[in-house]
Write an enzyme that holds these catalytic residues in place. Structure first.
Site, mmCIF file in Angstrom:
data_model
loop_
_atom_site.group_PDB
_atom_site.id
_atom_site.type_symbol
_atom_site.label_atom_id
_atom_site.label_comp_id
_atom_site.label_asym_id
_atom_site.label_seq_id
_atom_site.Cartn_x
_atom_site.Cartn_y
_atom_site.Cartn_z
ATOM 1 C CG HIS A 1 -1.632 70.124 25.251
ATOM 2 N ND1 HIS A 1 -1.613 69.258 24.176
ATOM 3 C CD2 HIS A 1 -1.639 69.330 26.357
ATOM 4 C CE1 HIS A 1 -1.606 68.008 24.599
ATOM 5 N NE2 HIS A 1 -1.626 68.016 25.921
ATOM 6 C CG HIS B 1 -6.517 66.241 31.072
ATOM 7 N ND1 HIS B 1 -6.424 64.938 30.637
ATOM 8 C CD2 HIS B 1 -5.235 66.671 31.194
ATOM 9 C CE1 HIS B 1 -5.146 64.595 30.525
ATOM 10 N NE2 HIS B 1 -4.404 65.641 30.847
ATOM 11 C CD GLU C 1 -2.861 69.663 29.902
ATOM 12 O OE1 GLU C 1 -3.482 69.867 28.846
ATOM 13 O OE2 GLU C 1 -2.276 68.586 30.144
#
Length: 230
Positions: free
Chosen positions: A126, A80, A122
Site C-alpha cells: 500500500h 492494520h 503494508e
C-alpha cells in the site's frame, strides 16, 4: 445429416462461449481504474483499525501467533494499514521491487502496528501506491491514527462482549465529531469483530466511501474478545 447439424451446433456454442469470455474480459478491463497502480494517483485513504484480541484468537486457532502483538503488553485496536483507494477498486504493489524500508522506521511504528512483518507488508502493498517516501507515508499513518478517537468502552475491555456491528459503528461516530456512517465500515471474520475501517481524504478529513461500506459485516451480532491481560 444429424451429425453435421450437431457439429455445427457445437461450433456455434463454442463461439458463443468464447465471445462471452471476451466480453467479460473487456468488461473487467473497462472496470479497472485507468490510473491502476500509478503511485500517488488515487482518490482517498482507508484507515483500517484491527481489533487485536480477535486477530490473536484467530491466529491461535491456526496454530500461530505474532510474538509482539499476541504476547506481552495488551493491545486493543491497532493499525492494520492506511490504504490508497479508487472510488472503485484500489491500487497495490505499485513499485516492484519496492524501495527498501529503513528499519528505524519499522522500530518507530511498533507502538501502532505491533508486528514488523505487517509494517514491511503494508509498505510493499500500500505505501508504494501513496506517492510518498517511506518516512512520509508512515508519518501520515501516525497522523491519521491520531485523528481518530477510540471509544472509551473499547480502551480497556476486560470481558468479552457480543454486540451488533452497528453499535460499534455508532460508538465511533459518537466519539469522533464529523464522522458519519457513510465514512465508516465494520468488518467481521467468522463470528468476531475484525476491523473498523474509516475513509479519509488525502488531507485526512472524513469522507464517504460507498464501496467500502458495501463490504461491511452483515451479521446481526459479532463477538469482541477481551483485551489480553485486561
Amino acid at each position: 445429416m444429424f451429425y453435421s447439424r450437431l457439429h455445427s451446433f457445437s461450433r456455434l456454442m463454442i463461439s458463443l462461449t468464447l465471445a462471452a469470455g471476451l466480453a467479460a474480459s473487456a468488461g473487467g478491463a473497462k472496470a479497472q481504474d485507468k490510473r491502476q497502480n500509478t503511485p500517488g494517483e488515487f482518490d482517498f485513504y482507508v484507515l483500517s483499525l484491527s481489533w487485536s484480541p480477535s486477530f490473536c484468537e484467530e491466529a491461535a486457532e491456526r496454530g500461530g501467533r505474532s510474538q509482539i502483538q499476541c504476547s506481552g503488553r495488551p493491545y486493543a485496536f491497532v493499525v492494520h494499514g492506511l490504504w490508497p483507494q479508487y472510488e472503485n477498486g484500489f491500487p497495490e504493489y505499485c513499485q516492484r521491487p519496492s524501495p527498501r524500508l529503513n528499519r528505524s522506521i519499522v522500530s518507530s511504528m511498533l507502538d501502532l502496528m505491533p508486528a514488523p512483518g505487517l509494517i514491511f507488508n503494508e509498505w510493499d502493498k500500500h505505501g508504494t501506491c501513496s506517492g510518498l517516501a517511506d518516512r512520509s507515508y508512515f508519518e501520515t499513518i501516525r497522523k491519521a491514527r491520531a485523528a481518530i478517537k477510540i471509544p472509551a468502552e473499547y480502551l480497556d475491555l476486560s470481558q468479552a462482549k457480543t454486540l451488533a456491528p452497528a453499535e460499534v459503528e455508532e460508538a465511533f461516530i459518537k466519539a469522533n465529531p464529523g464522522l458519519s456512517n457513510a465514512a465508516v465500515s465494520i468488518t467481521c471474520n467468522r463470528t468476531r469483530l475484525s476491523e473498523v475501517r474509516i475513509c479519509l481524504s488525502k488531507d485526512l478529513q472524513f469522507r464517504a466511501c460507498e464501496e467500502i461500506d458495501r463490504r461491511a459485516c452483515r451479521r446481526d451480532q459479532v463477538a469482541m474478545p477481551p483485551i489480553r491481560g485486561g
